[in-house]
Design an enzyme around this catalytic site. Structure first.
Site, short mmCIF file in Angstrom:
data_model
loop_
_atom_site.label_atom_id
_atom_site.label_comp_id
_atom_site.label_asym_id
_atom_site.label_seq_id
_atom_site.Cartn_x
_atom_site.Cartn_y
_atom_site.Cartn_z
N CYS A 136 -6.52 2.19 13.29
CA CYS A 136 -6.00 1.65 14.56
C CYS A 136 -6.72 -0.04 14.09
CB CYS A 136 -6.84 2.02 15.96
SG CYS A 136 -6.50 0.36 16.48
N ASP A 159 -8.20 5.45 -4.76
CA ASP A 159 -7.27 6.32 -5.12
C ASP A 159 -8.39 7.64 -4.35
OD1 ASP A 159 -8.87 7.42 -7.50
OD2 ASP A 159 -7.97 5.62 -8.49
N HIS A 170 -15.27 0.39 -1.34
CA HIS A 170 -13.51 0.10 -0.51
C HIS A 170 -12.22 0.21 0.35
CE1 HIS A 170 -14.38 -3.52 -4.09
NE2 HIS A 170 -15.17 -3.16 -3.20
N ASN A 174 -12.99 2.45 -5.97
CA ASN A 174 -11.27 2.74 -6.31
C ASN A 174 -10.29 3.69 -4.70
OD1 ASN A 174 -11.69 1.80 -8.65
ND2 ASN A 174 -11.05 3.71 -9.67
N TYR A 225 0.85 -1.15 0.27
CA TYR A 225 -0.17 0.12 0.01
C TYR A 225 0.79 1.28 -0.14
CZ TYR A 225 -4.10 -2.66 0.22
OH TYR A 225 -5.24 -3.90 -0.14
N1 APR Z 1 -11.13 2.76 -19.62
C1 APR Z 1 -12.86 2.11 -18.49
N2 APR Z 1 -12.20 0.88 -18.44
C2 APR Z 1 -10.93 0.46 -18.40
C3 APR Z 1 -9.81 0.73 -18.91
C4 APR Z 1 -10.32 2.05 -19.28
N3 APR Z 1 -9.29 3.06 -20.36
N4 APR Z 1 -9.17 -0.02 -18.83
C5 APR Z 1 -8.86 -0.81 -18.61
N5 APR Z 1 -10.24 -0.54 -18.55
C6 APR Z 1 -11.25 -1.88 -18.03
C7 APR Z 1 -10.61 -3.97 -18.10
O1 APR Z 1 -11.13 -3.58 -19.11
C8 APR Z 1 -11.57 -4.16 -16.51
O2 APR Z 1 -13.01 -4.51 -16.85
O3 APR Z 1 -11.11 -1.96 -15.93
C9 APR Z 1 -11.33 -3.41 -15.48
C10 APR Z 1 -10.35 -3.39 -14.30
O4 APR Z 1 -11.01 -4.60 -13.85
P1 APR Z 1 -10.28 -5.00 -12.84
O5 APR Z 1 -9.12 -4.83 -13.09
O6 APR Z 1 -10.95 -6.26 -12.18
O7 APR Z 1 -11.18 -3.58 -11.73
P2 APR Z 1 -11.83 -3.74 -10.94
O8 APR Z 1 -12.81 -4.31 -11.11
O9 APR Z 1 -12.21 -2.22 -9.78
O10 APR Z 1 -11.92 -4.86 -9.57
C11 APR Z 1 -12.64 -4.84 -8.05
O11 APR Z 1 -11.19 -6.16 -6.55
O12 APR Z 1 -9.24 -6.29 -5.99
C12 APR Z 1 -9.78 -5.95 -5.95
O13 APR Z 1 -11.05 -4.45 -3.76
C13 APR Z 1 -10.71 -4.60 -5.36
O14 APR Z 1 -11.70 -2.60 -5.90
C14 APR Z 1 -11.16 -3.99 -6.16
C15 APR Z 1 -11.78 -5.11 -7.03
#
Ligand code: APR
Length: 267
Positions: free
Chosen positions: A152, A129, A144, A127, A91
């Site tokens: 703590c 961020d 999340h 997200n 992190y």
């Molecule tokens: N614009 C829109 N979507 C995009 C872009 C972009 N420029 N680039 C990539 N993507 C899409 C990908 O196609 C994919 O479907 O973003 C998605 C990202 O998916 P993940 O990596 O699985 O992320 P996310 O769905 O946010 O994960 C959910 O999983 O690990 C945990 O807690 C963590 O919040 C996170 C949760």
């Protein structure tokens, strides 16, 4: 109870329904615009993809964070018990990366839509961020958790607090006044996402759901599109179909930063 979990644990398989249709962005068709009436209420869910054009890695794309790390090593309560310094190194690096990133056109378009709709708008992000708030979003839920907040580990009563520090060894990890260690204010797998009642309420009264840049692999967020009523327009925006594609009325294929300003008419 709605703990953070992966689709693998549910074993679901989806297909696009006959009613669903995909619009191709990138020259094949013009960017569509989303018609909104003065009574529409918009619920937005974003995932890692919305920050991809800001240079932050997603989790499951090629070269994504979960290719370099195992979830079990850095994003579970067990990982914390086993090696808190390893968790904090992960992190801390993400604090560094997010601290150097800037909001992109997608974050700004969503902040612009909120300005137009006021309290008929809610943005829920997976997200951690802070790019949505830096783009101007205010009606925002970090379901999340938040990267720049710590708390703590024993929940002694001290509320979560802003924290941009980097902790890269066991000795460096700050201590709470109660003596316990300070942990990231992040919802790990197996923990409860935040503000679920408010999220459920807002989904119940929404008429439009926009889902941006999330693979639909992590629950409960992947189910929000199914919680929304049958009359709710459900639009997905991202470069590829999510795993829960079958539940959407419309899928707009393209990068969020290229599609959203036109779709939301906030150029
Ligand atoms: N614009 C829109 N979507 C995009 C872009 C972009 N420029 N680039 C990539 N993507 C899409 C990908 O196609 C994919 O479907 O973003 C998605 C990202 O998916 P993940 O990596 O699985 O992320 P996310 O769905 O946010 O994960 C959910 O999983 O690990 C945990 O807690 C963590 O919040 C996170 C949760």
């Amino acid at each position: 109870m709605l703990y953070l979990s992966h689709i693998a644990s549910l074993g679901a398989i989806f297909q696009l329904p006959a009613t669903g249709y995909a619009l191709l962005y990138n020259g094949v068709m013009a960017v569509p615009t989303l018609p909104l009436s003065p009574t529409d209420r918009v619920f937005v869910l974003t995932g890692a993809g919305v920050s991809a054009e800001s240079g932050l890695k997603t989790f499951r794309d090629q070269g994504g964070l979960w290719e370099g790390y195992r979830v079990e090593d850095v994003a579970t309560p067990e990982a914390w018990d086993e090696d808190a310094a390893r968790v904090w190194r992960f992190y801390s690096q993400r604090r560094r990366d997010a601290g150097q990133a800037e909001p992109n056109a997608a974050h700004r378009a969503l902040a612009g839509l909120e300005q137009r709709l006021g309290d008929r708008f809610l943005l829920c992000t997976q997200n951690v961020d802070d790019l949505h708030e830096r783009a101007g979003s205010q009606r925002l839920i970090h379901m999340h958790g938040e990267l720049f907040v710590s708390r703590c580990e024993d929940n002694c009563g001290r509320p979560p607090f802003p924290d941009r520090s980097l902790y890269e060894s066991e000795e460096a990890i700050a201590r709470c006044a109660c003596g316990a260690r300070i942990r990231p204010h992040i919802v790990w797998f197996g923990e409860m996402p935040l503000e679920m009642e408010r999220i459920q309420r807002e989904i119940d009264r929404s008429t439009v759901m926009l889902v941006v840049g999330t693979s639909g692999a992590v629950y409960p967020a992947a189910n929000f599109v199914r919680w929304a009523g049958p009359r709710v327009r459900k639009v997905y925006i991202g470069p590829e179909e999510p795993m829960n594609a079958a539940a959407f009325t419309q899928i707009v294929l393209g990068n969020a930063g290229e599609v959203l300003p036109g779709l939301l008419q906030v150029v």
